[in-house]
Design an enzyme around this catalytic site. Structure first.
Site, PDB file in Angstrom:
ATOM      1  CE  LYS A 190      -8.400   5.951  -5.190  1.00 20.63           C
ATOM      2  NZ  LYS A 190      -8.819   5.449  -3.883  1.00 20.63           N
ATOM      3  CE  LYS A 209       3.878   9.607  -2.433  1.00 21.57           C
ATOM      4  NZ  LYS A 209       2.735  10.350  -1.869  1.00 21.57           N
ATOM      5  CE  LYS A 249       0.108  -3.701  -3.075  1.00 18.92           C
ATOM      6  NZ  LYS A 249      -1.009  -4.473  -2.566  1.00 18.92           N
TER       7      LYS A 249
END
Ligand code: TRP
Length: 334
Positions: free
Chosen positions: A109, A196, A199
């Site tokens: 992140k 995968k 979103k």
């Protein structure tokens, strides 16, 4: 009865990957375990966000989960149980700086933030994210935590924190939560079957569980079947992914018939896509209907979840009373 806990961030949409990978399993576990399911809005503050959107997405996720079959009494909103934060602070004092720097999600992140801005702001909240997750789990003395493989490291940290706490205070107080990995179908992006469904990749890359039928059909119709990879005579990732979706939707008759076509070299992709679209739409239409029915009664559903969070909070408060006692925090007794 053993206790299960899992949580989801209010990300705005729920897609087929979330459903087959997590939510479907959560619904089933309710028959066998005492279950706690949280919508973790505190966690969503660790990345840049908009307050109006956060509140909207939190409630939206609540409605989505209810529409999928999560029982209202098992569902809570994390920030309505602020004891999670108190426990998180206490557990933070038995977590080392070094452990947290090794968390791959923190590294990912941080990188993600720095991609758009090399001087991006990385908060203490993002760093401490896994400690809050440990608090979510330990506050209810969860025995099992259904999670995906990507959360394995966080769960292991939760176990280490529990163990260290117990050792430090000389008491077997916290249970050692075990992950519950269930075989779930891997759902891939319709636009790129090498990735995968997700979103964060963008709108083309996920099929919304509460999406409009026409859009969902269109997405499946234009799903990538051939990515130009060397086939080695085997099935391409895109075609395999469509077959997997049929199986995930339990459309075994269509699956077997089309597989026979494939083996005979007579499979028409348009037939396969048509079957997948029918299966997916058959699955999600009832969800959307339930979602709309819940929306029509918004106020009472919100009250119900506020009450459920209040009931669940009582369990969390009990844990905090005990933890305050064990750790020597201020008490009128002394
Ligand atoms: N970190 C989890 C995720 O990104 C969400 C989460 C927060 C969670 N607290 C939890 C999952 C407790 C399981 C248990 O998916």
């Amino acid at each position: 009865m053993k206790t299960v806990l899992s949580c989801i961030q209010p990300t705005g949409d729920l897609h087929l990957g979330n459903y087959f990978g997590a939510v479907q399993n959560w619904v089933r576990l309710q028959d066998e375990y005492k279950c706690f399911y949280g919508v973790v809005d505190y966690h969503s503050m660790t990345m840049p966000y908009n307050p109006v959107q956060l509140r909207e997405n939190t409630w939206k996720m609540v409605f989505y989960l209810l529409a999928c079959g999560i029982k209202p009494e098992n569902l809570f909103i994390q920030s309505l149980v602020p004891e999670h934060i108190e426990l998180s602070w206490i557990l933070g004092c038995t977590t080392s700086y070094g452990e947290l720097t090794r968390m791959t999600q923190f590294k990912d992140k941080t990188e993600q933030l720095r991609e758009t801005d090399k001087d991006a702001f990385v908060s203490l909240g993002l760093f401490a994210y896994p400690v809050l997750q440990a608090a979510d789990i330990l506050i209810y003395h969860a025995d099992y935590v259904p999670v995906g493989k990507d959360q394995e490291q966080h769960l292991e940290l939760s176990r280490n924190i529990a163990q260290r706490f117990n050792h430090q205070f000389g008491k077997e107080y916290f249970a050692h939560p075990e992950p519950l990995f269930t075989e779930t179908p891997k759902i891939l992006s319709p636009a790129d079957p090498n990735k995968k469904m997700s979103k964060s990749l963008g709108e083309k890359h996920y099929i919304n569980l509460f999406g409009e039928e026409t859009r969902v059909r269109k997405q499946i119709k234009s799903a990538v079947t051939d990515t130009g990879e060397p086939s080695n005579g085997g099935m391409s990732a895109g075609v395999k992914s469509l077959f997997d979706l049929l199986r995930a939707c339990n459309s075994m008759d269509a699956h077997d018939a089309l597989m026979a076509d494939y083996s005979a070299g007579a499979l028409k992709y348009s037939d396969l896509k048509e079957s997948v679209a029918n299966a997916v739409v058959g699955l999600i239409n009832p969800f959307r209907e339930r979602f709309e029915a819940l929306q029509a009664d918004k106020k009472s559903v919100k009250n119900q979840i506020q009450d459920a969070s209040g009931e669940i909070r009582k369990r969390a408060q009990q844990t905090l009373r005990e933890v305050r006692e064990i750790t020597g925090l201020g008490s009128l007794k002394g």
